[in-house]
Scaffold this motif. Structure first.
Motif, mmCIF file in Angstrom:
data_model
loop_
_atom_site.group_PDB
_atom_site.id
_atom_site.type_symbol
_atom_site.label_atom_id
_atom_site.label_comp_id
_atom_site.label_asym_id
_atom_site.label_seq_id
_atom_site.Cartn_x
_atom_site.Cartn_y
_atom_site.Cartn_z
ATOM 1 N N MET A 4 0.842 -1.178 0.000
ATOM 2 C CA MET A 4 0.000 0.000 0.000
ATOM 3 C C MET A 4 0.886 1.239 0.000
ATOM 4 O O MET A 4 2.088 1.157 0.121
ATOM 5 N N ALA A 5 0.276 2.407 -0.118
ATOM 6 C CA ALA A 5 1.023 3.652 -0.263
ATOM 7 C C ALA A 5 1.941 3.933 0.916
ATOM 8 O O ALA A 5 2.985 4.542 0.749
ATOM 9 N N SER A 6 1.589 3.514 2.114
ATOM 10 C CA SER A 6 2.427 3.799 3.272
ATOM 11 C C SER A 6 3.738 3.026 3.250
ATOM 12 O O SER A 6 4.668 3.383 3.955
ATOM 13 N N MET A 7 3.838 1.979 2.435
ATOM 14 C CA MET A 7 5.059 1.187 2.354
ATOM 15 C C MET A 7 5.667 1.255 0.958
ATOM 16 O O MET A 7 6.371 0.354 0.544
ATOM 17 N N ALA A 8 5.400 2.316 0.227
ATOM 18 C CA ALA A 8 5.840 2.394 -1.163
ATOM 19 C C ALA A 8 7.347 2.578 -1.252
ATOM 20 O O ALA A 8 7.995 3.104 -0.351
ATOM 21 N N LYS A 9 7.892 2.159 -2.379
ATOM 22 C CA LYS A 9 9.327 2.275 -2.641
ATOM 23 C C LYS A 9 9.659 3.679 -3.129
ATOM 24 O O LYS A 9 8.830 4.359 -3.715
ATOM 25 N N PHE A 10 10.906 4.072 -2.897
ATOM 26 C CA PHE A 10 11.382 5.348 -3.415
ATOM 27 C C PHE A 10 11.846 5.103 -4.841
ATOM 28 O O PHE A 10 12.685 4.248 -5.094
ATOM 29 N N GLY A 11 11.277 5.846 -5.790
ATOM 30 C CA GLY A 11 11.613 5.649 -7.197
ATOM 31 C C GLY A 11 11.975 6.952 -7.879
ATOM 32 O O GLY A 11 12.195 7.986 -7.239
ATOM 33 N N VAL A 12 12.014 6.931 -9.183
ATOM 34 C CA VAL A 12 12.436 8.065 -9.988
ATOM 35 C C VAL A 12 11.513 9.271 -9.793
ATOM 36 O O VAL A 12 11.977 10.410 -9.741
ATOM 37 N N PHE A 13 10.223 9.038 -9.658
ATOM 38 C CA PHE A 13 9.260 10.128 -9.554
ATOM 39 C C PHE A 13 8.939 10.517 -8.106
ATOM 40 O O PHE A 13 8.126 11.414 -7.881
ATOM 41 N N SER A 14 9.570 9.897 -7.139
ATOM 42 C CA SER A 14 9.302 10.210 -5.737
ATOM 43 C C SER A 14 9.577 11.673 -5.383
ATOM 44 O O SER A 14 8.776 12.288 -4.670
ATOM 45 N N PRO A 15 10.691 12.274 -5.850
ATOM 46 C CA PRO A 15 10.905 13.696 -5.535
ATOM 47 C C PRO A 15 9.778 14.593 -6.051
ATOM 48 O O PRO A 15 9.383 15.544 -5.367
ATOM 49 N N ALA A 16 9.234 14.285 -7.214
ATOM 50 C CA ALA A 16 8.129 15.081 -7.753
ATOM 51 C C ALA A 16 6.880 14.920 -6.886
ATOM 52 O O ALA A 16 6.143 15.882 -6.659
#
Length: 110
Positions: free
Chosen positions: A38-50
């Motif tokens: 779920m969103a609370s455990m999401a991975k940090f990816g390319v679009f995370s800073p945005a």
């Protein structure tokens, strides 16, 4: 003597087809299929800073509303594609799950 041996072999071979009662059989029943993150455990990816920048600029409530609209539009596009190519409802569901997994990997769900 030969009859007794034949009977023992027959009972032993039948026992292989009888369901086990014990901890091993219960452990197999307790196995649970892996669930999607779920969103609370999401991975940090390319679009995370945005996404983090959007959260600061727009606020949580507004960002979640926009994210929900984007997910809805993407699910509709997948559904229309499945209708166009004649895919089954099961395939549609699998494609939507795959889109969620990819969104997680890319960092849209942080």
């Amino acid at each position: 003597m030969g009859l007794r041996r034949l009977l023992c072999l027959l009972v032993a071979s039948v026992a292989a087809f009888v369901p086990r009662t014990g901890s091993l059989a219960q452990a197999r029943r307790r196995e649970v299929a892996p669930t999607l993150q779920m969103a609370s455990m999401a991975k940090f990816g390319v679009f995370s800073p945005a996404v983090y920048a959007g959260r600061v600029l727009l606020g949580d409530k507004s960002l979640e509303k926009i994210r929900g609209q984007g997910i809805s539009l993407h699910s509709q596009a997948i559904s229309e594609f499945c209708i166009f190519v004649g895919a089954t409802a099961k395939m549609r569901g699998l494609l939507i799950k795959k889109a969620k997994t990819n969104g997680d990997i890319l960092g849209f769900l942080v």
